[in-house]
Design a protein around this motif. Sequence first.
Motif, PDB file in Angstrom:
ATOM      1  N   LYS A   1       0.817  -1.218   0.000  1.00  0.00           N
ATOM      2  CA  LYS A   1       0.000   0.000   0.000  1.00  0.00           C
ATOM      3  C   LYS A   1       0.849   1.265   0.000  1.00  0.00           C
ATOM      4  CE  LYS A   1      -0.717   0.238   5.043  1.00  0.00           C
ATOM      5  NZ  LYS A   1      -0.501   1.627   5.371  1.00  0.00           N
TER       6      LYS A   1
ATOM      7  N   LYS B   1       2.578   4.573   1.060  1.00  0.00           N
ATOM      8  CA  LYS B   1       2.258   5.631   2.014  1.00  0.00           C
ATOM      9  C   LYS B   1       0.775   6.006   2.017  1.00  0.00           C
ATOM     10  CE  LYS B   1       6.900   7.645   1.700  1.00  0.00           C
ATOM     11  NZ  LYS B   1       7.694   8.860   1.378  1.00  0.00           N
ATOM     12  N   ARG B   2      -0.010   5.213   1.320  1.00  0.00           N
ATOM     13  CA  ARG B   2      -1.449   5.495   1.284  1.00  0.00           C
ATOM     14  C   ARG B   2      -2.080   5.148   2.631  1.00  0.00           C
ATOM     15  NH1 ARG B   2       0.459   3.407  -3.293  1.00  0.00           N
ATOM     16  NH2 ARG B   2       0.058   4.521  -5.250  1.00  0.00           N
ATOM     17  N   LYS B   3      -3.049   5.945   3.025  1.00  0.00           N
ATOM     18  CA  LYS B   3      -3.699   5.744   4.321  1.00  0.00           C
ATOM     19  C   LYS B   3      -4.790   4.673   4.190  1.00  0.00           C
ATOM     20  CE  LYS B   3      -2.804  10.398   6.108  1.00  0.00           C
ATOM     21  NZ  LYS B   3      -3.409  11.641   6.647  1.00  0.00           N
ATOM     22  N   LEU B   4      -4.348   3.435   4.185  1.00  0.00           N
ATOM     23  CA  LEU B   4      -5.261   2.308   4.036  1.00  0.00           C
ATOM     24  C   LEU B   4      -5.103   1.369   5.227  1.00  0.00           C
ATOM     25  CD1 LEU B   4      -4.669   1.505   0.256  1.00  0.00           C
ATOM     26  CD2 LEU B   4      -6.674   2.624   1.243  1.00  0.00           C
TER      27      LEU B   4
ATOM     28  N   ILE C   1      -4.934  -0.337  -5.890  1.00  0.00           N
ATOM     29  CA  ILE C   1      -4.207   0.463  -4.888  1.00  0.00           C
ATOM     30  C   ILE C   1      -3.422   1.579  -5.561  1.00  0.00           C
ATOM     31  CG2 ILE C   1      -2.314   0.387  -3.212  1.00  0.00           C
ATOM     32  CD1 ILE C   1      -3.256  -2.398  -2.427  1.00  0.00           C
ATOM     33  N   ARG C   2      -2.798   1.277  -6.690  1.00  0.00           N
ATOM     34  CA  ARG C   2      -2.001   2.287  -7.396  1.00  0.00           C
ATOM     35  C   ARG C   2      -2.848   3.432  -7.940  1.00  0.00           C
ATOM     36  NH1 ARG C   2       3.238   0.867  -8.914  1.00  0.00           N
ATOM     37  NH2 ARG C   2       3.066   2.173 -10.776  1.00  0.00           N
TER      38      ARG C   2
ATOM     39  N   ILE D   1      -5.122   4.849  -6.211  1.00  0.00           N
ATOM     40  CA  ILE D   1      -5.421   5.721  -5.061  1.00  0.00           C
ATOM     41  C   ILE D   1      -4.254   6.693  -4.876  1.00  0.00           C
ATOM     42  CG2 ILE D   1      -5.890   5.791  -2.586  1.00  0.00           C
ATOM     43  CD1 ILE D   1      -6.933   2.912  -2.816  1.00  0.00           C
TER      44      ILE D   1
ATOM     45  N   ILE E   1      -1.456   9.169  -3.396  1.00  0.00           N
ATOM     46  CA  ILE E   1      -0.722   9.272  -2.135  1.00  0.00           C
ATOM     47  C   ILE E   1      -0.943  10.661  -1.556  1.00  0.00           C
ATOM     48  CG2 ILE E   1       1.564   9.231  -1.062  1.00  0.00           C
ATOM     49  CD1 ILE E   1       2.441   7.316  -3.267  1.00  0.00           C
ATOM     50  N   PRO E   2      -1.315  10.774  -0.288  1.00  0.00           N
ATOM     51  CA  PRO E   2      -1.540  12.108   0.314  1.00  0.00           C
ATOM     52  C   PRO E   2      -0.277  12.967   0.220  1.00  0.00           C
ATOM     53  CG  PRO E   2      -2.335  10.355   1.760  1.00  0.00           C
ATOM     54  CD  PRO E   2      -1.577   9.683   0.662  1.00  0.00           C
TER      55      PRO E   2
END
Length: 259
Positions: free
Chosen positions: A192, A194-197, A244-245, A247, A249-250
């Motif tokens: 995942k 650095k995504r907030k998952l 996932i890709r 989404i 990254i913040p």
Amino acid sequence: MSYWEWFFKSFYNRKVIAYSRFRPITTTIGFVLMIIFIASIPYFISLNITIVSSVQQLDRILENDLPDFHLVEGTLVMEKEEVYITDEVSEGFFLIDPANSLTEGKLLELEEGIALQEKEFLFISNGQIQSISYSLLGLQELSKEDLSHRISQLLNFLPILLTIITSLLFVGLAGLGFLSITILAFLALFIKGKRKLEYRHMWIITAHALTLPVILLYWIDILIFPIPFTAFALSTFLIVLAAIRSIPIPKRHKHSTPS
């Protein structure tokens, strides 16, 4: 977006699969049960047709001159433990193998037919072996003549029995599906970035990513040629990765330093 739009877009749209992480877990569980049921339709139809035709054929076979055998505490017993086999029936072969001396591979080489082994009936058709234990049929202690009478009675009870068998198989397939989702979702946590998952997000994404692999590959497995389980797992994991890709990254907010 309607339920069916969501269903069909889960086949190909990675962004829809990624966005599914916001759906309720109860809705996702129902979604998984639905796709497993749809994927299993060819298997259930094939299984039911095979069992019905095999029981009908077994009923005809038992009326012929066969060696004496009987069941003792749900176990097949015959004076000679040598394999008895005949192809003098309308469809395929019939064999009695009380010692389970024939392997699954040898039985599949014989193509269509019925086998009575130590603890169960085996129905061989279309490159698959379906088994039903004597105990499940309530056959514990009886002779060849009794078995013939029971099989005739079984033909009337068969619709109810097939419903029970199909339901149990569906529960088993659903359990395997949920176990696979649980394991793949855990592995997906490592990709995942650095995504907030959280894990619950990964579980729901994996559940929706299962749509295409389970339905398409299982239909191919039943109707065309066998598909290894690793193909289901790998294709699902790749779809999860693609979702996932998609989404973002913040972004980190830069704090301005005071002058």
